[in-house]
Design a protein around this motif. Sequence first.
Motif: not given
Length: 113
Positions: A19-37, A39-47
Amino acid sequence: MRTKKRCTAEQFDLAVRDRQFTDARKAAARRVLVDGEAANDVASTSDVPIHSLRQAVRMIFSAVEAQFSTVNPARAPRPGYVIFTVEVPELASAGLVAGVASSGGIVIGERRG
C-alpha cells in the motif's frame, strides 16, 4: 453491537506492505488496529483527518481479513479468533463441532481415536 477492528503487528505489516500510505497515515492506522486506540482519539492527536484515518483502517482491515480467506492451520488465526486443540469424549464432540460452526468458527481437523 459493533466489534473493534483489531489485528496483530505482523498481520498489519503484511497488509500494508503493498500500500502507498503516508508514514503519518500508516502510523495512525497502526494505533487503531494494533494498539486498540479509538479512531477519534488518534485523529485528534495526529495530523491525519478522521475520514482519511477511517478509510485507511477499513482498507487495511479488509486486507487482513483477505489473508485468511482460505483455511491453513499453519497461519495465525483470523482477527478475533484463536486456534486451539482439544480432546473430548466422542459424545461431546458433535456438540462442540456444532457450537464452533454456529459461532462462525472453522473446524480445521477432527481425529477420532
